[in-house]
Write a protein that holds these residues in place. Sequence first.
Motif, PDB file in Angstrom:
ATOM      1  N   UNK A 311      12.283  69.497  41.778  1.00  0.00           N
ATOM      2  CA  UNK A 311      10.943  69.115  41.317  1.00  0.00           C
ATOM      3  C   UNK A 311       9.852  70.030  41.872  1.00  0.00           C
ATOM      4  N   UNK A 312      10.236  71.236  42.258  1.00  0.00           N
ATOM      5  CA  UNK A 312       9.241  72.192  42.765  1.00  0.00           C
ATOM      6  C   UNK A 312       8.340  72.643  41.610  1.00  0.00           C
ATOM      7  N   UNK A 313       7.036  72.402  41.751  1.00  0.00           N
ATOM      8  CA  UNK A 313       6.105  72.678  40.648  1.00  0.00           C
ATOM      9  C   UNK A 313       6.040  74.159  40.306  1.00  0.00           C
ATOM     10  N   UNK A 314       5.978  75.002  41.342  1.00  0.00           N
ATOM     11  CA  UNK A 314       5.858  76.444  41.067  1.00  0.00           C
ATOM     12  C   UNK A 314       7.081  76.930  40.296  1.00  0.00           C
ATOM     13  N   UNK A 315       8.277  76.505  40.714  1.00  0.00           N
ATOM     14  CA  UNK A 315       9.501  76.934  40.027  1.00  0.00           C
ATOM     15  C   UNK A 315       9.540  76.439  38.587  1.00  0.00           C
ATOM     16  N   UNK A 316       9.162  75.191  38.377  1.00  0.00           N
ATOM     17  CA  UNK A 316       9.161  74.658  37.008  1.00  0.00           C
ATOM     18  C   UNK A 316       8.137  75.388  36.132  1.00  0.00           C
ATOM     19  N   UNK A 317       6.998  75.702  36.726  1.00  0.00           N
ATOM     20  CA  UNK A 317       5.977  76.443  35.985  1.00  0.00           C
ATOM     21  C   UNK A 317       6.503  77.813  35.577  1.00  0.00           C
ATOM     22  N   UNK A 318       7.190  78.487  36.506  1.00  0.00           N
ATOM     23  CA  UNK A 318       7.727  79.807  36.184  1.00  0.00           C
ATOM     24  C   UNK A 318       8.863  79.715  35.172  1.00  0.00           C
ATOM     25  N   UNK A 319       9.653  78.632  35.227  1.00  0.00           N
ATOM     26  CA  UNK A 319      10.715  78.459  34.244  1.00  0.00           C
ATOM     27  C   UNK A 319      10.125  78.248  32.849  1.00  0.00           C
ATOM     28  N   UNK A 320       9.022  77.497  32.794  1.00  0.00           N
ATOM     29  CA  UNK A 320       8.315  77.338  31.517  1.00  0.00           C
ATOM     30  C   UNK A 320       7.897  78.702  30.965  1.00  0.00           C
ATOM     31  N   UNK A 321       7.330  79.548  31.835  1.00  0.00           N
ATOM     32  CA  UNK A 321       6.883  80.872  31.400  1.00  0.00           C
ATOM     33  C   UNK A 321       8.070  81.758  31.005  1.00  0.00           C
ATOM     34  N   UNK A 322       9.189  81.622  31.710  1.00  0.00           N
ATOM     35  CA  UNK A 322      10.385  82.381  31.324  1.00  0.00           C
ATOM     36  C   UNK A 322      10.801  82.031  29.890  1.00  0.00           C
ATOM     37  N   UNK A 323      10.880  80.739  29.620  1.00  0.00           N
ATOM     38  CA  UNK A 323      11.295  80.297  28.285  1.00  0.00           C
ATOM     39  C   UNK A 323      10.256  80.687  27.226  1.00  0.00           C
ATOM     40  N   UNK A 324       8.969  80.615  27.604  1.00  0.00           N
ATOM     41  CA  UNK A 324       7.915  80.971  26.650  1.00  0.00           C
ATOM     42  C   UNK A 324       8.006  82.456  26.282  1.00  0.00           C
ATOM     43  N   UNK A 325       8.126  83.309  27.287  1.00  0.00           N
ATOM     44  CA  UNK A 325       8.113  84.754  27.030  1.00  0.00           C
ATOM     45  C   UNK A 325       9.410  85.239  26.395  1.00  0.00           C
ATOM     46  N   UNK A 326      10.457  84.448  26.498  1.00  0.00           N
ATOM     47  CA  UNK A 326      11.707  84.816  25.814  1.00  0.00           C
ATOM     48  C   UNK A 326      11.885  84.023  24.514  1.00  0.00           C
ATOM     49  N   UNK A 327      10.803  83.326  24.117  1.00  0.00           N
ATOM     50  CA  UNK A 327      10.719  82.598  22.840  1.00  0.00           C
ATOM     51  C   UNK A 327      11.798  81.519  22.689  1.00  0.00           C
ATOM     52  N   UNK A 328      12.101  80.880  23.788  1.00  0.00           N
ATOM     53  CA  UNK A 328      13.011  79.727  23.747  1.00  0.00           C
ATOM     54  C   UNK A 328      12.124  78.485  23.730  1.00  0.00           C
ATOM     55  N   UNK A 329      11.576  78.227  22.571  1.00  0.00           N
ATOM     56  CA  UNK A 329      10.473  77.272  22.433  1.00  0.00           C
ATOM     57  C   UNK A 329      10.869  75.845  22.838  1.00  0.00           C
ATOM     58  N   UNK A 330      11.999  75.375  22.401  1.00  0.00           N
ATOM     59  CA  UNK A 330      12.410  73.997  22.695  1.00  0.00           C
ATOM     60  C   UNK A 330      12.648  73.812  24.189  1.00  0.00           C
ATOM     61  N   UNK A 331      13.266  74.813  24.838  1.00  0.00           N
ATOM     62  CA  UNK A 331      13.492  74.728  26.282  1.00  0.00           C
ATOM     63  C   UNK A 331      12.168  74.705  27.034  1.00  0.00           C
ATOM     64  N   UNK A 332      11.210  75.546  26.568  1.00  0.00           N
ATOM     65  CA  UNK A 332       9.882  75.576  27.199  1.00  0.00           C
ATOM     66  C   UNK A 332       9.204  74.218  27.073  1.00  0.00           C
ATOM     67  N   UNK A 333       9.352  73.597  25.920  1.00  0.00           N
ATOM     68  CA  UNK A 333       8.723  72.298  25.683  1.00  0.00           C
ATOM     69  C   UNK A 333       9.298  71.225  26.611  1.00  0.00           C
TER      70      UNK A 333
END
Length: 368
Positions: A311-333
Amino acid sequence: MISSKWLELYQYLNSQLPSLPSLQDVEPKLNDRLMFLNAQFGQRGQEQDKNQLDWLEHESFTLVLSELFESISITQSQLQFLFETLMAAQMCQLAMIATNLYKAQLPDDEFKSKCGLVYQQLGDYEMAKAMLQESIELNAQNPMVYCHLGFNFLYMNESELAIEQFQRCIDIAPDFIGGYQNLAGLYYQDSQFELAAKFAEQAFVCDKSLVSTYITAVSSYLALGQNDKADQWINTAFSNDISSIELVRLAGITAHQNGRFEEALDALDHYLLLKPESYDVVSIRARVKADLGQYHDLEDDIKQLLIFEPHDEWCLEQLFLCYFHTERWADAQLVMVELNKLAGHYKITYREQLNTINKALSLDLVEI
């Protein structure tokens, strides 16, 4: 048959103590003593425990060598070699036997200090303290004995008394680097980083070749936020041909702190090739990759970190950005859903990205 490591140890002793019998004459005695002890202490009908066998061999070697020592004469320098070798091999009992047998070769203060070191390695810190203090009473000008006594106080959890002894080392011998190094290490462990850096600097004046001095200095200046001085020490280490995997780690951290992200990534990558289990370094490398915007390479580090802190916020935030920039939209959501459970501001902070995701997902639905 006794293990080869004991035969190799005997050969090494024999190389410096030629009055000892040849290995060819001694090996049968070692095997005979091992068989005798094994018959007494071994468990019949059961597979022998490795630790028990090692103990039996240790005792066999001690008994045979102690008998041999009684019949040979050695010089003071040979006794010093014998003592240091046996202590390094953790043959404390045999080191004490040799010290007592050849006591006449030693000044009284040195005899006491050697006994103190044996007791210290055996874990009898009270007896070690008494012996070392007696040695100092006989000769108050030997900095090494103060150093040993300082470590003994550390083993007894008396850090203030240890500091006093290390200070005495350098009071009576200003060029005794051990005093400066030990003070630097103690003050660093106590989070007194200015004092740690001070004594590391003084150790450096005495000897520029010791890796630990550089490590303590760099670590202290990083803790103090003096990144420029940490950088200077890293450069000094490399210019003096000092190499250490720990210095590579510190070089990566220092480069990161000073905004040299590519350099930091190279150093941290090299470190993790050798020590991939270092969680703290993976965490730093993840931040370097985030600073560089290397989202394609960041995902693996983030997922590794989330194993330990789901539940580390920084890590989850970066994972969101990873999925966003690699266009994995559902995972980012899905990651954004988890972030919103922790704090409501993320859907505002990343409103633009979320709009992009929603449009992309809507287009996917139309295409279906």
